[in-house]
Design an enzyme around this catalytic site. Structure first.
Site, PDB file in Angstrom:
ATOM      1  N   THR A  28       0.856  -1.188   0.000  1.00 22.06           N
ATOM      2  CA  THR A  28       0.000   0.000   0.000  1.00 22.06           C
ATOM      3  C   THR A  28       0.888   1.232   0.000  1.00 22.06           C
ATOM      4  O   THR A  28       1.947   1.237   0.637  1.00 22.06           O
ATOM      5  CB  THR A  28      -1.032  -0.009   1.159  1.00 22.06           C
ATOM      6  OG1 THR A  28      -2.066   0.925   0.880  1.00 22.06           O
ATOM      7  CG2 THR A  28      -0.402   0.307   2.508  1.00 22.06           C
ATOM      8  N   CYS A  34      -2.777   7.747   7.813  1.00 26.68           N
ATOM      9  CA  CYS A  34      -3.359   6.402   7.735  1.00 26.68           C
ATOM     10  C   CYS A  34      -2.361   5.377   8.279  1.00 26.68           C
ATOM     11  O   CYS A  34      -1.166   5.617   8.290  1.00 26.68           O
ATOM     12  CB  CYS A  34      -3.680   6.038   6.292  1.00 26.68           C
ATOM     13  SG  CYS A  34      -4.931   7.079   5.540  1.00 26.68           S
ATOM     14  N   HIS A  51      -5.513  -0.740   4.981  1.00 28.42           N
ATOM     15  CA  HIS A  51      -5.076   0.668   4.917  1.00 28.42           C
ATOM     16  C   HIS A  51      -6.163   1.486   5.627  1.00 28.42           C
ATOM     17  O   HIS A  51      -7.207   1.779   5.043  1.00 28.42           O
ATOM     18  CB  HIS A  51      -4.919   1.078   3.450  1.00 28.42           C
ATOM     19  CG  HIS A  51      -4.405   2.473   3.229  1.00 28.42           C
ATOM     20  ND1 HIS A  51      -3.480   2.770   2.258  1.00 28.42           N
ATOM     21  CD2 HIS A  51      -4.690   3.651   3.821  1.00 28.42           C
ATOM     22  CE1 HIS A  51      -3.220   4.079   2.275  1.00 28.42           C
ATOM     23  NE2 HIS A  51      -3.963   4.642   3.206  1.00 28.42           N
TER      24      HIS A  51
END
Lengths: 167, 211
Positions: A28, A34, A51
């Protein structure tokens, strides 16, 4: 001999989670506040990567919430997947990265502290479910791109200013 | 309650008009500051999902310099001024006379502050025109600057929106040096992301029906 799925990288988008098995990798990119979480079962070489954007689904203003966006609901779903696969929580392990604070403001808004809150929420969930954290690179003010190699359970982390690390 | 899914083309058109008013004023301020003619225009107002938003600034992992600020008042939101690495370095050079590498650890504080100030001036000009046009109060915070992956910085601006839904409305402004075919001409992007609760007020003030 045919090489099956070698070097195949499965991309996980923002507010999403995906699963994979070796030799696939999970990746990711552009994690800011995040948090990227990998939960894996080392012996069976299967893993899931989420994520996560926000710490708690109670923050949702709408009823039709996207579960993968929040730490609590995303990880519940990930665990449910592992249980479906016949995994017990005590065999699972986790690694996480992200949860940075990309911008600093003098007037402290709660939203600006979301990175650390995301990491805390993820770790609290893992602890509650008895899943040990085997590696962590969280906080700070840098963006991260992560890639999990299921073969050896290593998490590769790339940043713009501080290069690459593996945990 | 404001539901972003009720957005119709007529709403996007109204936002584009508002965006053009802001961009016009910001272009004037910027042209004066840089002493060259800068054009700002709003090519589109889009409703995008988060994946598309992360990619909008040139790719999730693209290194960008981003000035980010929050708007408070009657129509709250987030605002980004985004420059690709080379563009940021070019602008920093124009403003300070210093050659800098913005991803260097010792990124020049004067250059950083010049880029922050640029964001401040742009946002101030843009928002004051928008506030006049809509009759709504909008105060920009002091911008904060980050040099990092586009995905990582943009996602900060999506947090407020993300508590309400899975899409953001982005008023995308392109900035370029007028009458220049030069490859190192100034270009940049300027995003306005209204908070969901701002929509109803904005549309009402623009005379667009909102059901």
């Amino acid at each position: 001999m045919t090489k099956l799925k070698e070097d195949q990288v499965i991309k996980v988008g923002m507010a999403d989670w995906k699963t994979a098995e070796a030799p696939e990798k999970l990746r990711t990119s552009g994690l800011g506040s995040c948090v990227g979480v990998v939960i894996y079962e080392e012996s069976r070489k299967i893993a899931a990567m989420a994520h996560i954007m926000l710490p708690d689904s109670s923050m949702a203003g709408t009823r039709s919430l996207q579960r993968a966006k929040f730490a609590d609901t995303a990880l519940e779903d990930v665990l449910a997947w592992f249980q479906e696969k016949g995994c017990r929580c005590h065999r699972l392990q986790a690694k996480l990265a992200g949860g940075a604070q990309m911008f600093s403001f003098s007037e402290g808004s709660e939203m600006m502290r979301i990175g650390p809150r995301n990491s805390e929420a993820v770790k609290m969930f893992l602890e509650h479910n008895g899943i040990p954290v085997k590696g962590e690179d969280t906080g700070g003010s840098k963006g991260r791109t992560i890639e999990f190699n299921i073969m050896d359970s290593s998490l590769f982390i790339r940043t713009v200013s501080q290069g690459k690390t593996i945990i | 309650m404001t539901d972003i899914n009720h957005i119709q083309p007529v709403h996007l058109d109204a936002l584009q008009e508002a965006g053009n008013i802001g961009a016009g004023n910001a272009a004037t301020a910027l042209s004066q500051l840089l002493n060259k003619k800068i054009d700002l225009h709003v090519p589109s107002v889009r409703m995008v999902d988060f994946q598309a938003m992360q990619a909008i600034a040139g790719g999730e992992e693209e290194v960008v310099a981003a000035a980010f600020l929050r708007i408070t008042g009657e129509a709250p939101g987030s605002m980004f001024f985004i420059l690709q690495k080379e563009e940021a370095e070019e602008l920093a050079y124009t403003l300070t006379g210093r050659k800098v590498n913005i991803i260097d650890d010792s990124f020049d504080e004067l250059a950083a502050s010049a880029l922050r100030e640029l964001g401040n001036i742009l946002a101030g000009a843009y928002l004051s025109a928008l506030a006049d046009f809509t009759g709504l109060s909008m105060q920009p915070s002091v911008p904060s600057l980050a040099v990092d992956m586009a995905g990582a910085v943009i996602s900060e601006g999506l947090l407020e929106v993300s508590t309400k839904g899975d899409h953001a409305i982005v008023i995308d402004t392109e900035m370029e040096e007028a009458e220049s075919s030069d490859s190192d001409a100034v270009t940049g992007q300027f995003f306005l992301l209204p908070d969901p609760k701002a929509f109803e007020k904005i549309f009402k003030s623009l005379g667009v029906e909102w059901s």
